[in-house]
Design an enzyme around this catalytic site. Structure first.
Site, PDB file in Angstrom:
ATOM      1  N   ASP A  14       0.793  -1.210   0.000  1.00 31.65           N
ATOM      2  CA  ASP A  14       0.000   0.000   0.000  1.00 31.65           C
ATOM      3  C   ASP A  14       0.842   1.284   0.000  1.00 31.65           C
ATOM      4  O   ASP A  14       0.513   2.248  -0.679  1.00 31.65           O
ATOM      5  CB  ASP A  14      -0.845  -0.024   1.288  1.00 31.65           C
ATOM      6  CG  ASP A  14      -2.229   0.425   1.010  1.00 31.65           C
ATOM      7  OD1 ASP A  14      -2.771   0.036  -0.051  1.00 31.65           O
ATOM      8  OD2 ASP A  14      -2.769   1.179   1.836  1.00 31.65           O
ATOM      9  N   LEU A  15       1.903   1.282   0.775  1.00 28.44           N
ATOM     10  CA  LEU A  15       2.718   2.492   0.879  1.00 28.44           C
ATOM     11  C   LEU A  15       3.360   2.829  -0.472  1.00 28.44           C
ATOM     12  O   LEU A  15       3.370   3.978  -0.910  1.00 28.44           O
ATOM     13  CB  LEU A  15       3.806   2.317   1.944  1.00 28.44           C
ATOM     14  CG  LEU A  15       4.626   3.585   2.163  1.00 28.44           C
ATOM     15  CD1 LEU A  15       3.851   4.595   2.992  1.00 28.44           C
ATOM     16  CD2 LEU A  15       5.947   3.276   2.833  1.00 28.44           C
ATOM     17  N   LYS A  17       2.290   2.035  -3.364  1.00 26.45           N
ATOM     18  CA  LYS A  17       1.259   2.441  -4.313  1.00 26.45           C
ATOM     19  C   LYS A  17       0.755   3.863  -4.024  1.00 26.45           C
ATOM     20  O   LYS A  17       0.677   4.697  -4.910  1.00 26.45           O
ATOM     21  CB  LYS A  17       0.105   1.431  -4.183  1.00 26.45           C
ATOM     22  CG  LYS A  17      -1.000   1.616  -5.168  1.00 26.45           C
ATOM     23  CD  LYS A  17      -1.926   0.420  -5.149  1.00 26.45           C
ATOM     24  CE  LYS A  17      -2.991   0.647  -4.084  1.00 26.45           C
ATOM     25  NZ  LYS A  17      -3.941  -0.430  -3.940  1.00 26.45           N
ATOM     26  N   ASP A 179       9.656   9.855   9.694  1.00 19.88           N
ATOM     27  CA  ASP A 179       8.475  10.243  10.450  1.00 19.88           C
ATOM     28  C   ASP A 179       7.745  11.178   9.501  1.00 19.88           C
ATOM     29  O   ASP A 179       8.164  12.327   9.317  1.00 19.88           O
ATOM     30  CB  ASP A 179       8.868  10.972  11.743  1.00 19.88           C
ATOM     31  CG  ASP A 179       7.636  11.312  12.564  1.00 19.88           C
ATOM     32  OD1 ASP A 179       6.651  11.813  11.978  1.00 19.88           O
ATOM     33  OD2 ASP A 179       7.635  11.072  13.774  1.00 19.88           O
ATOM     34  N   HIS A 180       6.693  10.707   8.866  1.00 17.95           N
ATOM     35  CA  HIS A 180       6.170  11.483   7.734  1.00 17.95           C
ATOM     36  C   HIS A 180       5.594  12.828   8.166  1.00 17.95           C
ATOM     37  O   HIS A 180       5.438  13.725   7.353  1.00 17.95           O
ATOM     38  CB  HIS A 180       5.183  10.662   6.898  1.00 17.95           C
ATOM     39  CG  HIS A 180       3.814  10.541   7.476  1.00 17.95           C
ATOM     40  ND1 HIS A 180       3.520   9.660   8.482  1.00 17.95           N
ATOM     41  CD2 HIS A 180       2.661  11.183   7.207  1.00 17.95           C
ATOM     42  CE1 HIS A 180       2.238   9.764   8.791  1.00 17.95           C
ATOM     43  NE2 HIS A 180       1.691  10.690   8.037  1.00 17.95           N
ATOM     44  N   LYS A 184       5.723  17.187   6.412  1.00 20.67           N
ATOM     45  CA  LYS A 184       4.566  18.035   6.086  1.00 20.67           C
ATOM     46  C   LYS A 184       4.972  19.507   6.016  1.00 20.67           C
ATOM     47  O   LYS A 184       5.745  19.983   6.845  1.00 20.67           O
ATOM     48  CB  LYS A 184       3.461  17.850   7.143  1.00 20.67           C
ATOM     49  CG  LYS A 184       2.808  16.470   7.078  1.00 20.67           C
ATOM     50  CD  LYS A 184       1.709  16.320   8.119  1.00 20.67           C
ATOM     51  CE  LYS A 184       1.235  14.891   8.197  1.00 20.67           C
ATOM     52  NZ  LYS A 184       0.044  14.607   7.423  1.00 20.67           N
ATOM     53  N   GLU A 218      -8.303  12.146  14.019  1.00 19.40           N
ATOM     54  CA  GLU A 218      -8.699  11.425  12.798  1.00 19.40           C
ATOM     55  C   GLU A 218     -10.145  10.988  12.904  1.00 19.40           C
ATOM     56  O   GLU A 218     -10.616  10.684  14.002  1.00 19.40           O
ATOM     57  CB  GLU A 218      -7.831  10.182  12.611  1.00 19.40           C
ATOM     58  CG  GLU A 218      -6.370  10.489  12.433  1.00 19.40           C
ATOM     59  CD  GLU A 218      -5.591   9.231  12.105  1.00 19.40           C
ATOM     60  OE1 GLU A 218      -5.477   8.917  10.910  1.00 19.40           O
ATOM     61  OE2 GLU A 218      -5.141   8.552  13.038  1.00 19.40           O
ATOM     62  N   ASP A 237       1.557   4.441  18.145  1.00 18.64           N
ATOM     63  CA  ASP A 237       1.303   4.703  16.726  1.00 18.64           C
ATOM     64  C   ASP A 237       1.510   6.185  16.387  1.00 18.64           C
ATOM     65  O   ASP A 237       1.997   6.509  15.309  1.00 18.64           O
ATOM     66  CB  ASP A 237      -0.140   4.281  16.398  1.00 18.64           C
ATOM     67  CG  ASP A 237      -0.452   4.377  14.921  1.00 18.64           C
ATOM     68  OD1 ASP A 237       0.342   3.845  14.124  1.00 18.64           O
ATOM     69  OD2 ASP A 237      -1.489   4.979  14.555  1.00 18.64           O
ATOM     70  N   HIS A 242       5.114  11.042  15.940  1.00 15.33           N
ATOM     71  CA  HIS A 242       4.625  12.313  15.404  1.00 15.33           C
ATOM     72  C   HIS A 242       4.415  13.380  16.485  1.00 15.33           C
ATOM     73  O   HIS A 242       4.787  14.531  16.316  1.00 15.33           O
ATOM     74  CB  HIS A 242       3.299  12.117  14.669  1.00 15.33           C
ATOM     75  CG  HIS A 242       3.305  10.974  13.690  1.00 15.33           C
ATOM     76  ND1 HIS A 242       4.398  10.657  12.925  1.00 15.33           N
ATOM     77  CD2 HIS A 242       2.343  10.077  13.342  1.00 15.33           C
ATOM     78  CE1 HIS A 242       4.106   9.609  12.151  1.00 15.33           C
ATOM     79  NE2 HIS A 242       2.867   9.246  12.396  1.00 15.33           N
ATOM     80  N   LYS A 343      -8.543   8.131  17.091  1.00 10.85           N
ATOM     81  CA  LYS A 343      -9.338   7.670  15.944  1.00 10.85           C
ATOM     82  C   LYS A 343     -10.802   7.945  16.261  1.00 10.85           C
ATOM     83  O   LYS A 343     -11.202   7.990  17.423  1.00 10.85           O
ATOM     84  CB  LYS A 343      -9.160   6.165  15.747  1.00 10.85           C
ATOM     85  CG  LYS A 343      -7.711   5.719  15.567  1.00 10.85           C
ATOM     86  CD  LYS A 343      -7.268   5.796  14.140  1.00 10.85           C
ATOM     87  CE  LYS A 343      -5.858   5.242  13.957  1.00 10.85           C
ATOM     88  NZ  LYS A 343      -5.210   5.740  12.749  1.00 10.85           N
ATOM     89  N   LYS A 348     -10.832  15.372  10.926  1.00 11.88           N
ATOM     90  CA  LYS A 348      -9.443  15.032  10.585  1.00 11.88           C
ATOM     91  C   LYS A 348      -8.678  16.351  10.627  1.00 11.88           C
ATOM     92  O   LYS A 348      -8.792  17.180   9.721  1.00 11.88           O
ATOM     93  CB  LYS A 348      -9.407  14.414   9.182  1.00 11.88           C
ATOM     94  CG  LYS A 348      -8.018  14.293   8.566  1.00 11.88           C
ATOM     95  CD  LYS A 348      -7.221  13.176   9.147  1.00 11.88           C
ATOM     96  CE  LYS A 348      -5.803  13.147   8.607  1.00 11.88           C
ATOM     97  NZ  LYS A 348      -4.876  12.377   9.404  1.00 11.88           N
TER      98      LYS A 348
HETATM   99  C1  BG6 Z   1       0.450   6.962  10.704  1.00  8.41           C
HETATM  100  C2  BG6 Z   1      -0.325   6.109  11.644  1.00  8.41           C
HETATM  101  O1  BG6 Z   1       1.773   7.096  11.143  1.00  8.41           O
HETATM  102  O2  BG6 Z   1      -0.154   8.240  10.610  1.00  8.41           O
HETATM  103  C3  BG6 Z   1      -1.776   6.006  11.240  1.00  8.41           C
HETATM  104  O3  BG6 Z   1       0.239   4.803  11.690  1.00  8.41           O
HETATM  105  C4  BG6 Z   1      -2.364   7.384  11.018  1.00  8.41           C
HETATM  106  O4  BG6 Z   1      -2.536   5.298  12.212  1.00  8.41           O
HETATM  107  C5  BG6 Z   1      -1.479   8.223  10.122  1.00  8.41           C
HETATM  108  O5  BG6 Z   1      -3.643   7.227  10.438  1.00  8.41           O
HETATM  109  C6  BG6 Z   1      -1.973   9.649  10.031  1.00  8.41           C
HETATM  110  O6  BG6 Z   1      -1.212  10.345   9.108  1.00  8.41           O
HETATM  111  P1  BG6 Z   1      -1.784  11.602   8.328  1.00  8.41           P
HETATM  112  O7  BG6 Z   1      -0.651  12.101   7.511  1.00  8.41           O
HETATM  113  O8  BG6 Z   1      -2.957  11.127   7.538  1.00  8.41           O
HETATM  114  O9  BG6 Z   1      -2.225  12.586   9.385  1.00  8.41           O
END
Ligand code: BG6
Length: 492
Positions: A14-15, A17, A179-180, A184, A218, A237, A242, A343, A348
């Protein structure tokens, strides 16, 4: 221009893709990649090059910021992609892979540079690293970088073990831990905004700031990730990575130079200054562990977490986590950082609110009006921008005071076109810029902090605090702020 072979492990996942192929495509379309690159997709299942290229195209059509090119141009891009089926436990496969990568290196003139992206379960990182070395893939004169995804361990001891394995093969400076959130746009802008504006720095401390609130909410539940999530929970998580990274960005001292190591040195000092919880009681006072139960959202009844797929029906795992955090240093002593994530919350949203201390009481007493404090809001998602809430004269003759907003939001159209987090990070890794990747000492300090909370929860053996799906989480999250005379600001 980057010259490198990108080896994507987990290329059918998935990642790859949703994020990686679209990121590579954007870099290509924007001229950041040039033509000296190749991408090798690796996964267990057999796939021909043509099938793989058509998977890549589908992913790009669905998820990329740029339209997929027409035939001629597409074929030119697609030629850079190759697929190989690989059993990652079999070193012989890695030797063959090395042959393929050497060929691509010559064909695309990539100077022996190799970027290994492990979009895999972390249990496999160690084995893959050893096999990369045994298979000869690190024996070129170019650079070799390893990019890995979270979770980086389950707690400090498992993270140490994992790190030990990676370090047998790669130098710390060649390990890029993603750490995505650090990719951002607006998270990166926190640093720039703080350090490039002369009026901010004098106010950026406990004399002027009353509290900082960080929300990562979220609306989704755990979807199809129940198996992973029930083991991890919100604290691991989102909290360990984050959220603590966002605190570090907000609280760090100005680095002496805008150099990756200087910036990360300052961040690690913040993580080291987090006030550790001294007892289980202290965790209970300042931390909320919530789990969603059934709730109605837009006329639809959403299931309880315990009824989700692959979740233990008696699960104690938290889907919500809130904490009052202190950074015990000279600048921040006494300023609470309130962090929350969960969650199935009502929106969001990712944002940071800085609440400033109010002007002295009584100055505007004649108005019989309580002034609202000044707020500075970093909006990370859904809109990107910065928002100030200030007080000004009410229009007209009444002479009253009213809150006004200075709003620097990007329009949603601009927001849509800003590069995705993964695009920035992949580009940075390929350029060798590690600023927005987490260094091992950051990871270790973050685990230390989080482990103490997890331990208190384990000792308590209690149910989490339940909240209805679609609500803002357990009421106690409000009470914790109220104790200090604060409240959560509504989402901006
Ligand atoms: C991920 C988590 O690191 O970040 C997910 O594992 C979470 O559970 C996601 O949904 C949220 O990322 P973003 O960029 O959509 O805020």
């Amino acid at each position: 221009m980057i010259g490198a072979v990108f080896l994507i492990f987990g290329a059918t996942g998935d990642l790859a893709k949703r994020k990686l192929f679209p990121a590579i495509y954007s870099m290509y379309r924007e001229g950041k990649l040039g033509e000296n690159f190749a991408v090798v997709g690796l996964a267990r299942r057999p796939r021909s090059n043509d099938e793989f290229r058509s998977d890549v195209r589908e992913a790009i059509v669905e998820f990329a910021r740029h339209d997929a090119a027409e035939n001629g141009e597409w074929n030119k891009f697609a030629e850079h992609f190759q697929y190989m089926s690989l059993d990652i436990h079999n070193v012989e496969g890695f030797r063959q892979l090395n042959g393929l990568v050497n060929e691509l290196d010559r064909k695309f003139d990539t100077n022996g540079n190799r970027l290994f992206y492990l979009a895999l379960a972390p249990e496999l990182f160690g084995d893959v690293s050893f096999n990369l070395r045994e298979g000869g893939l690190l024996q070129t004169t170019g650079w070799h970088r390893l990019v890995i995804e979270k979770p980086f361990g389950y707690d400090l001891p498992t993270a140490q073990k994992l790190n030990g394995q990676l370090r047998q093969v790669f130098e710390e400076s060649d390990i890029y831990r993603i750490d995505h959130y650090l990719g951002k746009e607006m998270v990166q802008n926190i640093g720039v905004f703080r350090f490039a504006n002369s009026f901010i720095e004098p106010l950026w401390n406990n004399k002027h700031i009353a509290n900082i609130q960080i929300t990562l909410s979220e609306t989704v539940g755990v979807e199809e990730r129940g198996g992973y999530y029930d083991h991890a929970g919100a604290l691991r998580d989102m909290g360990q990575n984050h959220m603590l990274q966002m605190i570090a960005m907000m609280a760090m001292e100005p680095p002496s130079r805008m150099h990756p190591e200087d910036i990360r040195d300052e961040k690690v000092k913040v993580l080291r200054s987090l006030r550790a919880f001294e007892s289980d009681e202290a965790v209970k006072e300042d931390v909320v562990r919530g789990q969603y139960v059934q709730g109605e959202v837009n006329g639809k009844m959403l299931p309880a977490y315990r009824d989700e797929d692959k979740v233990n029906p008696d699960s104690h795992t938290e889907t919500y986590f809130m904490a009052r955090v202190f950074v015990d240093n000279f600048r921040w002593a006494g300023v609470p950082f309130y962090i929350r994530t969960g969650k199935r919350l009502p929106s969001k949203t990712t944002e940071v609110v800085v609440e400033f201390k109010n002007i002295p009481d009584g100055v505007y007493l004649a108005e019989k009006q309580k002034l609202e404090p000044n707020l500075l809001v970093f909006r990370v998602h859904p809109e990107e921008g910065i928002y100030f809430k200030m007080n000004a004269k009410d229009q007209g003759a009444s002479g009253g005071i009213t809150p006004i907003a200075l709003d620097f939001s990007h329009s949603s159209e601009v927001g849509f076109n800003t590069p995705e987090a993964y695009e920035r990070l992949l580009y940075d890794a390929a350029r060798g810029d590690s600023t927005y990747f987490t260094r091992w000492d950051e990871v270790a300090h973050a685990w230390e902090y989080v482990d103490r909370i997890a331990q208190a929860w384990r000792n308590a053996e209690e149910d989490p605090e339940f909240y209805a799906a679609g609500s803002w989480g357990p009421e106690r999250a409000n009470e914790i702020l109220a104790k200090n005379g604060f409240k959560w600001w509504p989402i901006f």
